[in-house]
Design an enzyme around this catalytic site. Structure first.
Site, PDB file in Angstrom:
ATOM      1  N   CYS A  98       0.806  -1.225   0.000  1.00 34.91           N
ATOM      2  CA  CYS A  98       0.000   0.000   0.000  1.00 34.91           C
ATOM      3  C   CYS A  98       0.840   1.277   0.000  1.00 34.91           C
ATOM      4  O   CYS A  98       0.323   2.370  -0.240  1.00 34.91           O
ATOM      5  CB  CYS A  98      -0.941   0.008   1.205  1.00 34.91           C
ATOM      6  SG  CYS A  98      -2.053  -1.414   1.251  1.00 34.91           S
TER       7      CYS A  98
ATOM      8  N   HIS B 128      -3.146   7.014   3.267  1.00 39.03           N
ATOM      9  CA  HIS B 128      -3.627   5.793   2.625  1.00 39.03           C
ATOM     10  C   HIS B 128      -5.013   5.466   3.167  1.00 39.03           C
ATOM     11  O   HIS B 128      -5.232   5.446   4.387  1.00 39.03           O
ATOM     12  CB  HIS B 128      -2.649   4.653   2.898  1.00 39.03           C
ATOM     13  CG  HIS B 128      -3.198   3.298   2.579  1.00 39.03           C
ATOM     14  ND1 HIS B 128      -3.818   3.011   1.383  1.00 39.03           N
ATOM     15  CD2 HIS B 128      -3.237   2.144   3.310  1.00 39.03           C
ATOM     16  CE1 HIS B 128      -4.204   1.752   1.380  1.00 39.03           C
ATOM     17  NE2 HIS B 128      -3.868   1.208   2.536  1.00 39.03           N
TER      18      HIS B 128
ATOM     19  N   ASN C 299     -10.372  -0.063   0.694  1.00 40.10           N
ATOM     20  CA  ASN C 299      -8.909  -0.023   0.646  1.00 40.10           C
ATOM     21  C   ASN C 299      -8.448  -0.478  -0.735  1.00 40.10           C
ATOM     22  O   ASN C 299      -8.570  -1.647  -1.083  1.00 40.10           O
ATOM     23  CB  ASN C 299      -8.346  -0.927   1.737  1.00 40.10           C
ATOM     24  CG  ASN C 299      -6.829  -0.938   1.801  1.00 40.10           C
ATOM     25  OD1 ASN C 299      -6.152  -0.510   0.871  1.00 40.10           O
ATOM     26  ND2 ASN C 299      -6.287  -1.440   2.892  1.00 40.10           N
TER      27      ASN C 299
END
Length: 319
Positions: A108, A242, A272
């Site tokens: 990520c 994020h 996500n």
């Protein structure tokens, strides 16, 4: 380095929490309370490369450039159906570029790593105009009978074009070497000589450990890069984190003692999306006109590994 173009692309299939509750022991309230996620986009009849190419073309158009103007392509991707050729090669072919290209996998945190690589290439005089594409389909990594993981993720792509400039004020990446907190394994093709046991293991996540490490690393990294940039936290106009979980975003804001208005989010609509989440949010804000010339932005990401990264830049792109 400076950002001169942004783009993003999303799958057409929208999956709400109520839709998941039809086959999972969960509910809209259960998911929203714990994650803030209300819906997510999932790949159905599209391929990830389609989203990657769409986001890349939009970023090029936003920058007023053509693929022939690009000196290097960096693609951040954790998993997709192609082992080879790389996703960056597929993008390269589709947009008809003529430059080198490479894939990276920093989970990520991939967008921050890609920005740092781009800055290094520019500093070394090896490239001027660089296309960064973050394209992810983490929904293909999870067990769709496990409500603790499958409700969290969505698919998507985000892209930026960067060129030489002085907008990037500070950047850092690091690794906390916590490989056990986020793990997925897959079986490779057999050979006559492989004797070790292989297993297909859907994404396993130690939720509390991920949460704790995400908050602590983000707070630490943001403080460090803001200080390195010669600024105070109060100088930052927006903190783009994020988009993993709204509670992580809120906890980071609380620990930094910054107002929630400085922490834009869209995790409630996309889930996500791994390394695509920050460039997707950046493009959304750019399209809305939220970003003004002179705005100070701080990015922060965290992911499997346990990779982390953060940077500070001054926005100079004008609509």
């Amino acid at each position: 380095m400076k950002i001169i173009g942004t783009g993003s692309a999303h799958p057409s299939c929208v999956v709400t929490n109520d839709m998941l509750a039809q086959f999972l022991d969960t509910s809209d309230e259960w998911i929203v309370t714990r994650t803030g996620i209300k819906e997510r986009r999932l790949l159905s009849d599209e391929e990830l490369k389609d989203l990657a190419v769409d986001a890349a073309r939009k970023a090029l158009d936003s920058a007023g450039m053509q693929a022939k103007d690009i000196d290097f392509i960096i693609c951040s991707n954790v998993v997709n159906e192609y082992v080879t050729p790389s996703l960056s090669c597929l993008i390269h072919e589709a947009v008809q570029a003529s430059c080198p290209c490479v894939d990276i996998n920093a989970a990520c945190t991939g967008f921050i790593y890609a920005l740092q690589m781009a800055e290094a290439y520019q500093t070394a005089g090896m490239a001027k105009n660089i296309l960064i594409v973050c394209a992810e389909e983490p929904t293909r990594m999870v067990d769709w009978s496990d409500r603790s993981t499958c409700v969290l993720f969505g698919d998507g792509a985000g892209a930026v074009v960067v060129t030489e400039g002085t907008d990037l004020k500070a950047i850092k990446t690091t690794n906390a070497s916590k490989t056990e907190v986020l793990v997925q394994k897959r079986v490779l093709q057999p050979t006559p000589y492989a004797t070790k046991k292989s297993e297909n293991l859907p994404l396993v996540m130690l939720g509390q450990e991920v949460f704790k490490n995400a908050v602590s690393s983000s707070v630490r990294d943001l403080k460090e890069v803001v200080s390195k940039a010669g600024m105070e936290l109060t100088d930052i106009d927006y903190f783009l984190l994020h988009q993993a979980n709204i509670r992580i975003v809120e906890f980071v804001g609380h620990h930094l003692d910054m107002p929630k208005e400085k922490f834009p989010h869209n995790v409630e609509f996309y889930g996500n999306t791994s390394s695509a989440s920050i460039p997707m949010l950046l493009d959304e804000m750019n399209a809305r006109g939220d970003l003004k010339k002179g705005h100070k932005l701080a990015f922060s990401a965290f992911g499997a590994g346990f990779t982390t990264g953060a940077c500070v830049l001054e926005w100079s792109m004008e609509k």
